[in-house]
Motif scaffolding. Sequence first.
Motif, PDB file in Angstrom:
ATOM      1  N   GLY A   9      39.777  37.712  51.220  1.00 28.97           N
ATOM      2  CA  GLY A   9      38.678  38.537  50.712  1.00 28.97           C
ATOM      3  C   GLY A   9      37.914  37.840  49.599  1.00 28.97           C
ATOM      4  N   VAL A  10      38.648  37.290  48.620  1.00 28.85           N
ATOM      5  CA  VAL A  10      38.002  36.567  47.522  1.00 28.85           C
ATOM      6  C   VAL A  10      37.316  35.307  48.055  1.00 28.85           C
ATOM      7  N   PHE A  11      37.986  34.605  48.990  1.00 31.77           N
ATOM      8  CA  PHE A  11      37.412  33.379  49.556  1.00 31.77           C
ATOM      9  C   PHE A  11      36.082  33.661  50.260  1.00 31.77           C
ATOM     10  N   ILE A  12      36.045  34.688  51.094  1.00 34.10           N
ATOM     11  CA  ILE A  12      34.808  35.031  51.814  1.00 34.10           C
ATOM     12  C   ILE A  12      33.725  35.490  50.842  1.00 34.10           C
ATOM     13  N   LEU A  13      34.107  36.260  49.822  1.00 27.03           N
ATOM     14  CA  LEU A  13      33.140  36.695  48.809  1.00 27.03           C
ATOM     15  C   LEU A  13      32.502  35.498  48.118  1.00 27.03           C
ATOM     16  N   MET A  14      33.306  34.500  47.776  1.00 26.71           N
ATOM     17  CA  MET A  14      32.778  33.295  47.124  1.00 26.71           C
ATOM     18  C   MET A  14      31.795  32.556  48.039  1.00 26.71           C
ATOM     19  N   LEU A  15      32.147  32.487  49.326  1.00 29.27           N
ATOM     20  CA  LEU A  15      31.240  31.824  50.273  1.00 29.27           C
ATOM     21  C   LEU A  15      29.922  32.577  50.387  1.00 29.27           C
ATOM     22  N   ILE A  16      29.983  33.913  50.395  1.00 34.90           N
ATOM     23  CA  ILE A  16      28.777  34.732  50.530  1.00 34.90           C
ATOM     24  C   ILE A  16      27.814  34.484  49.372  1.00 34.90           C
ATOM     25  N   ILE A  17      28.363  34.305  48.172  1.00 34.23           N
ATOM     26  CA  ILE A  17      27.489  34.081  47.016  1.00 34.23           C
ATOM     27  C   ILE A  17      27.230  32.590  46.771  1.00 34.23           C
ATOM     28  N   ALA A  28      39.912  31.637  44.991  1.00 34.20           N
ATOM     29  CA  ALA A  28      40.680  32.595  45.791  1.00 34.20           C
ATOM     30  C   ALA A  28      42.178  32.428  45.559  1.00 34.20           C
ATOM     31  N   SER A  29      42.628  31.175  45.469  1.00 35.77           N
ATOM     32  CA  SER A  29      44.053  30.910  45.255  1.00 35.77           C
ATOM     33  C   SER A  29      44.497  31.382  43.875  1.00 35.77           C
ATOM     34  N   VAL A  30      43.713  31.051  42.843  1.00 39.33           N
ATOM     35  CA  VAL A  30      44.086  31.406  41.471  1.00 39.33           C
ATOM     36  C   VAL A  30      44.087  32.924  41.277  1.00 39.33           C
ATOM     37  N   VAL A  31      43.063  33.602  41.808  1.00 38.63           N
ATOM     38  CA  VAL A  31      42.996  35.065  41.684  1.00 38.63           C
ATOM     39  C   VAL A  31      44.220  35.705  42.346  1.00 38.63           C
ATOM     40  N   THR A  32      44.577  35.224  43.527  1.00 43.47           N
ATOM     41  CA  THR A  32      45.740  35.768  44.247  1.00 43.47           C
ATOM     42  C   THR A  32      47.030  35.538  43.466  1.00 43.47           C
TER      43      THR A  32
END
Length: 428
Positions: A9-17, A28-32
Amino acid sequence: MTTTLLLFGVFILMLIISVPIGVSLGIASVVTILVLNPVSVDSFTQTTIQGLNSFPLMAVPLFAFAGDIMGKGGISKRLLDLASILFNRVTGGLGVVAIVASLFFAAISGTGSGTVAAIGTIMIPAMVARNYNKAFSGALVATAGTLGAVIPPSITMIIYAVTAGVSVTGMFSASIGPGVLIAIALIIYTLYYARKEGYQGEGEQFSFKEFIIKFIKAIPALLLPFIVLGGIYGGVFTPTEAAAVAVVYGILVSVFLYKEVKISELPYIGFNAVMLSAAVLIIIGVSSGFGHILTIAQVPNTISDWILGISSNVILVMLLINLLLLFVGTFMETNAAIIILVPILLPVVMELGVDPLHFGIIMIINLAIGFITPPVGANLFMASQVSQIKFDELVRAIIPWILVMIVVLLVITFIPSISLWLPSFINN
């Protein structure tokens, strides 16, 4: 499941922005890790660093440097001159010249976009001058550029080999049959389209004397693939050592023989190769940490069980995997896709009896099709830039080429011998 949803979810969000993919993987890894703590920060860091601790990866910056110096050193022009002598007289000959030159240049550059830039800069204006449709010309060169990822020495193949734990030499040998088949398919479609549109050849008589002159001038360019691949297959040197040989040979040919690159330009070319490689290696390292979290969360096992739960029929499973890879290739950077998906998909196909070398070729061709598929489509953007064709026009023109590539992909998927005959012959 919670770990997987948060991670992707975080990874895809980062790609979207529009966050760069290497940074997106890291965030995404650090947030998880901070939220759910599936692994320790120390473990993630060690895995990230270990992902770069691979001797074959040393070939990446070296092949990038060799490809760049060869591209600037007049290699592409001499390959095009030789191909023109052979094919210019036939209907659609200029298109055939672009494909054949891309095939040979791919064996030098190791990258798709580099092949498009080197060949497209010369061939697209030449085709337009002979009344070829401009969008067709750009789409042709963009598609031919996919050979840069398929024909050895391909940087993408090195990364797959490292990730999958297979031989780089094996991957290189497995790719030759599929690469030639792709080139033949593109030539057939070019000849069909040219005949339909009436794109005539130049009509000049073949001159054996001129052919010999052009051939002699192109010999240094033609020798490089034979030196590099022959040395690897003959056991003279490893793929990484072959990359160093390619750099030395590229400098000798481009600086001292063709004299189209100055010694003072070498640091700049080296800097470009380092910058390109740095981006790739950052993605590789962070992707290793990302993949470590996936493994701890047992995502590969879950997905494997889910896929095999749908069907254990190899044909159906391979069709599903091809659809997944085609979709992923439209938006994800190729090297990141390989590093993330290989640990997930390779166990599935191996359980069904698919050879990892064969699967590597299937995966790389799928992702190479992503080079010409919007919205990412790196080859499309490069062709648009070098030809000054509007991107939306190029997107409309690329559709038939994508269909041709998909047909070839299916043939290669379900006839493994196309990929495996040469590795089997070399091993015997």
